[in-house]
Design a protein around this motif. Structure first.
Motif, PDB file in Angstrom:
ATOM      1  N   GLU A  94       0.089 114.197  24.179  1.00  0.00           N
ATOM      2  CA  GLU A  94      -0.819 115.057  23.432  1.00  0.00           C
ATOM      3  C   GLU A  94      -1.095 114.508  22.037  1.00  0.00           C
ATOM      4  O   GLU A  94      -1.602 115.229  21.174  1.00  0.00           O
ATOM      5  CB  GLU A  94      -0.243 116.465  23.324  1.00  0.00           C
ATOM      6  N   ASN A  95      -0.764 113.239  21.797  1.00  0.00           N
ATOM      7  CA  ASN A  95      -0.980 112.578  20.509  1.00  0.00           C
ATOM      8  C   ASN A  95      -0.261 113.313  19.371  1.00  0.00           C
ATOM      9  O   ASN A  95      -0.766 113.413  18.253  1.00  0.00           O
ATOM     10  CB  ASN A  95      -2.473 112.463  20.193  1.00  0.00           C
ATOM     11  N   GLU A  96       0.935 113.803  19.663  1.00  0.00           N
ATOM     12  CA  GLU A  96       1.749 114.458  18.647  1.00  0.00           C
ATOM     13  C   GLU A  96       2.495 113.383  17.853  1.00  0.00           C
ATOM     14  O   GLU A  96       3.225 112.569  18.418  1.00  0.00           O
ATOM     15  CB  GLU A  96       2.741 115.414  19.312  1.00  0.00           C
ATOM     16  N   VAL A  97       2.312 113.389  16.542  1.00  0.00           N
ATOM     17  CA  VAL A  97       2.953 112.376  15.702  1.00  0.00           C
ATOM     18  C   VAL A  97       4.210 112.900  15.010  1.00  0.00           C
ATOM     19  O   VAL A  97       5.088 112.119  14.640  1.00  0.00           O
ATOM     20  CB  VAL A  97       1.964 111.837  14.649  1.00  0.00           C
TER      21      VAL A  97
ATOM     22  N   VAL B 276      -4.527 107.397  27.681  1.00  0.00           N
ATOM     23  CA  VAL B 276      -3.622 106.247  27.709  1.00  0.00           C
ATOM     24  C   VAL B 276      -2.796 106.259  26.426  1.00  0.00           C
ATOM     25  O   VAL B 276      -3.057 107.027  25.495  1.00  0.00           O
ATOM     26  CB  VAL B 276      -4.395 104.919  27.844  1.00  0.00           C
ATOM     27  N   PHE B 277      -1.795 105.395  26.388  1.00  0.00           N
ATOM     28  CA  PHE B 277      -0.908 105.315  25.236  1.00  0.00           C
ATOM     29  C   PHE B 277      -1.675 104.818  24.014  1.00  0.00           C
ATOM     30  O   PHE B 277      -2.398 103.817  24.075  1.00  0.00           O
ATOM     31  CB  PHE B 277       0.258 104.378  25.553  1.00  0.00           C
TER      32      PHE B 277
ATOM     33  N   GLU C 252       5.943 102.924  24.013  1.00  0.00           N
ATOM     34  CA  GLU C 252       5.126 102.898  25.228  1.00  0.00           C
ATOM     35  C   GLU C 252       5.998 102.998  26.474  1.00  0.00           C
ATOM     36  O   GLU C 252       5.583 103.578  27.483  1.00  0.00           O
ATOM     37  CB  GLU C 252       4.277 101.629  25.269  1.00  0.00           C
ATOM     38  N   SER C 253       7.198 102.433  26.424  1.00  0.00           N
ATOM     39  CA  SER C 253       8.105 102.547  27.569  1.00  0.00           C
ATOM     40  C   SER C 253       8.522 104.000  27.793  1.00  0.00           C
ATOM     41  O   SER C 253       8.631 104.461  28.931  1.00  0.00           O
ATOM     42  CB  SER C 253       9.334 101.664  27.344  1.00  0.00           C
ATOM     43  N   ILE C 254       8.724 104.748  26.706  1.00  0.00           N
ATOM     44  CA  ILE C 254       9.041 106.168  26.852  1.00  0.00           C
ATOM     45  C   ILE C 254       7.828 106.936  27.358  1.00  0.00           C
ATOM     46  O   ILE C 254       7.939 107.865  28.159  1.00  0.00           O
ATOM     47  CB  ILE C 254       9.541 106.740  25.512  1.00  0.00           C
ATOM     48  N   TYR C 255       6.657 106.549  26.905  1.00  0.00           N
ATOM     49  CA  TYR C 255       5.422 107.192  27.369  1.00  0.00           C
ATOM     50  C   TYR C 255       5.250 107.044  28.876  1.00  0.00           C
ATOM     51  O   TYR C 255       4.794 107.967  29.565  1.00  0.00           O
ATOM     52  CB  TYR C 255       4.238 106.570  26.629  1.00  0.00           C
ATOM     53  N   GLU C 256       5.636 105.878  29.412  1.00  0.00           N
ATOM     54  CA  GLU C 256       5.515 105.634  30.845  1.00  0.00           C
ATOM     55  C   GLU C 256       6.669 106.221  31.641  1.00  0.00           C
ATOM     56  O   GLU C 256       6.711 106.083  32.865  1.00  0.00           O
ATOM     57  CB  GLU C 256       5.431 104.127  31.111  1.00  0.00           C
ATOM     58  N   GLY C 257       7.628 106.864  30.975  1.00  0.00           N
ATOM     59  CA  GLY C 257       8.759 107.455  31.666  1.00  0.00           C
ATOM     60  C   GLY C 257       9.842 106.476  32.042  1.00  0.00           C
ATOM     61  O   GLY C 257      10.650 106.749  32.938  1.00  0.00           O
ATOM     62  N   GLU C 258       9.903 105.325  31.365  1.00  0.00           N
ATOM     63  CA  GLU C 258      10.883 104.293  31.665  1.00  0.00           C
ATOM     64  C   GLU C 258      11.985 104.310  30.612  1.00  0.00           C
ATOM     65  O   GLU C 258      11.944 105.074  29.642  1.00  0.00           O
ATOM     66  CB  GLU C 258      10.202 102.921  31.708  1.00  0.00           C
TER      67      GLU C 258
END
Length: 573
Positions: free
Chosen positions: A287-290, A315-316, A350-356
């Motif tokens: 949700e683009n939360e910073v 996307v990320f 980005e790895s956390i964004y992809e669930g890794e």
């Protein structure tokens, strides 16, 4: 044209959005993390390790059990948790606890006994003591964990070389009588403080670690509200959040060009007594939360507030989510006490964004052991400046050297080959000369002269095959001259000048025909053609003189006739 300049920023439109209120104090693990961080301190490398301070002068180390919750079913009791360690050493109330951001199991505590103690959590004993002259109101670690900055009730700002147990700098802080707060701005050599002026105005200050005698650009006035302003720094977005204690507003600034640029303000009718921010690795990147803040409202519930960048993206967003500090320390407690320094490794979001699993990124500097000395005690910073990399000469492009101008010495190798920029007048002159070179109506002789002196490579103008110039006939040239001579003299109303060639004697026409015949029969040299043309012009001039004389006689006769008629009419009247 006048207009307002709008500064370019990715976070200019960040807005705060409140979420549902978590009643019965807590419900989500993220809220637990933030609340504990406000009441005490949570380890930056172990989310289950917590430190807290108490009024009896003790500090406690806690570990949150797995699946722990404060929400229970009806009839159940909240499970008690016993502390892992009890840190005893202060003689008065412990006011602040804060873990080292680079080394594992290093804790700083401040107390009403005017001291800040540095603890080895594993050993459970204080190793270093920083002595003040008054109560410490706020403290903050540097990013590499080697320095601490404090504010105290004596209105002093102190920057401590912790392992030397001595202040490197002592400067006057905010002049007001109320509390001041401080935060270290991540990996920058800058410090942000909030406090009050003598007139009780809330202030914001930016301090340069290399020259902390006074704030950069002076203090910035915020408002006249009486509540203490609590600063929070986000190193990934370079934003500073200011939350007022006792009011419901949170304003945020972006740090750029050595000053704070105001972005916006989150406003709420519910005042906050305390506030804390979630670590960056826990925000909702889908949700683009910073940033996410948790504020306590009336000691009854916690309200989460999400700060979001308004974007339509699935996307990320790598530009607003740079790498952040992970859960691995840069060094152990023993290495830190031995003098090691360094920044903890970061992780790719980005790895956390992809669930890794989080992907680790190497730190920019490795821990380096050093031996403290008295010469470095008063150094402005423990962070050594990185030497500037030696410039690597770029391969010179193949440029065709221009031919040297005459009577001008070539430039020497020691001086620059580039002269001063031309003035506006010189530029206008050169442009005018360049434009006049391609003027079609310009004489061929001047064009050829410029071609000889021009330094530009000329390209031949394409030949117009549709308009091939024909040799000018002397008779045509004579007729053109006749038109040029007669047109400005005679008025257009008269019909006689149009038929001017009729009263001309036949000898003129005969001479013109004869000259034309001679020309067409083969008089090829330039001298002969010039003689024939002069004769024709002479003959035409003589003919014009005779015609003008005849017209003068006619005009005189007409004038006399007009006078006679006037006299006749006047006599009759």
């Amino acid at each position: 044209m006048s207009g307002r300049f709008v500064r370019s920023s990715k976070y200019r439109h960040v807005f705060g959005r409140p979420t549902r209120k978590v009643r019965d104090m807590l419900e989500s693990p993220n809220a637990v993390h933030a609340l504990i961080k406000e009441l005490g301190a949570m380890s930056p490398f172990d989310d289950s390790l917590i430190a807290s301070g108490s009024d009896d002068g003790k500090a406690f180390i806690w570990r949150v059990p797995e699946n722990f919750t404060l929400r229970t079913e009806e009839g159940e009791e909240i499970r008690d948790v016993a502390p892992l360690k009890q840190l005893t050493g202060h003689s008065r109330k412990v006011g602040h606890v804060l873990f080292n951001p680079a080394a594992a199991n290093i804790l700083a505590t401040s107390s009403g006994d005017y001291t800040v103690k540095i603890w080895d959590v594993e050993a459970g004993s204080p190793r270093l003591t920083l002595k003040h002259t008054d109560i410490v109101q706020s403290l903050s670690w540097s990013a590499n964990g080697s320095l601490i900055v404090t504010t105290s009730r004596d209105k002093k700002l102190r920057i401590w070389d912790v392992r030397q147990e001595a202040p490197a700098h002592v400067s006057p802080g905010h002049a007001g009588a109320k509390n001041s707060r401080v935060t270290w701005m991540g990996e920058h050599d800058r410090i942000a403080t909030t406090g009050f002026s003598k007139m009780s105005d809330r202030q914001l200050g930016l301090w340069d670690l290399r020259d902390p005698k006074e704030p950069v650009g002076g203090f910035q006035i915020l408002d006249s509200i009486s509540g203490v302003c609590m600063p929070f720094w986000d190193d990934s977005t370079q934003c500073l959040y200011l939350a007022g204690k006792g009011d419901g507003n949170i304003r945020y600034f972006e740090y750029e060009h050595d000053k704070f640029e105001y972005l916006s303000e989150y406003k709420s009718a519910d005042p906050q007594r305390g506030i804390a921010f979630l670590p960056k690795r826990g925000v909702n990147m889908h949700e683009n939360e910073v940033m996410r803040a948790f504020k306590t409202v009336n000691d009854s519930y916690i309200e989460p507030i999400s700060f979001i960048v308004p974007r339509r993206a699935e996307v990320f967003q790598g530009d607003i989510y740079p790498p952040v500090v992970g859960t691995k320390p840069a060094m152990s407690a023993a290495e830190w006490f031995d003098g090691a320094e360094g920044f903890p490794p970061k992780i790719d979001l980005e790895s956390i964004y992809e669930g890794e699993e989080p992907t680790e990124i190497r730190a920019t500097s490795k821990p380096v052991s050093r031996v403290p000395s008295s010469s470095t005690m008063l150094a402005p910073s423990r962070k050594e400046p990185e030497p500037a990399p030696a410039p690597t000469p770029a391969p010179a492009p193949a440029i065709k050297e221009p031919e040297p101008i005459k009577d001008q010495p070539p430039p020497s190798s020691a001086t620059s080959l580039r002269g001063p920029p031309p003035s506006m007048k010189e530029q206008g002159t050169s442009i005018a000369q360049l434009a006049s070179k391609y003027d079609d109506n310009k004489d061929d002789s001047s064009s050829s002269a410029e071609d000889d002196t021009s330094s530009f490579e000329e390209v031949a103008k394409p030949f117009d095959r549709h308009h091939v110039p024909k040799p000018v006939h002397p008779a045509e040239s004579a007729a053109a001259i006749t038109r040029n001579l007669t047109s400005p003299i005679l008025p257009t109303k008269l019909s006689a000048p149009i038929a001017l060639s009729k009263p001309a004697p036949s000898s003129t026409a005969a001479s013109s025909s004869a000259s034309a015949a001679k020309t067409t029969m083969g008089m090829g040299t330039g001298a002969s053609e010039e003689q024939v043309t002069l004769k024709d012009i002479k003959a035409l001039l003589e003919s014009q003189n005779r015609t003008i004389s005849g017209q003068t006689v006619q005009i005189a006769a007409l004038t006399a006739e007009v006078d006679r008629l006037k006299n006749t009419i006047g006599g009759k009247m």
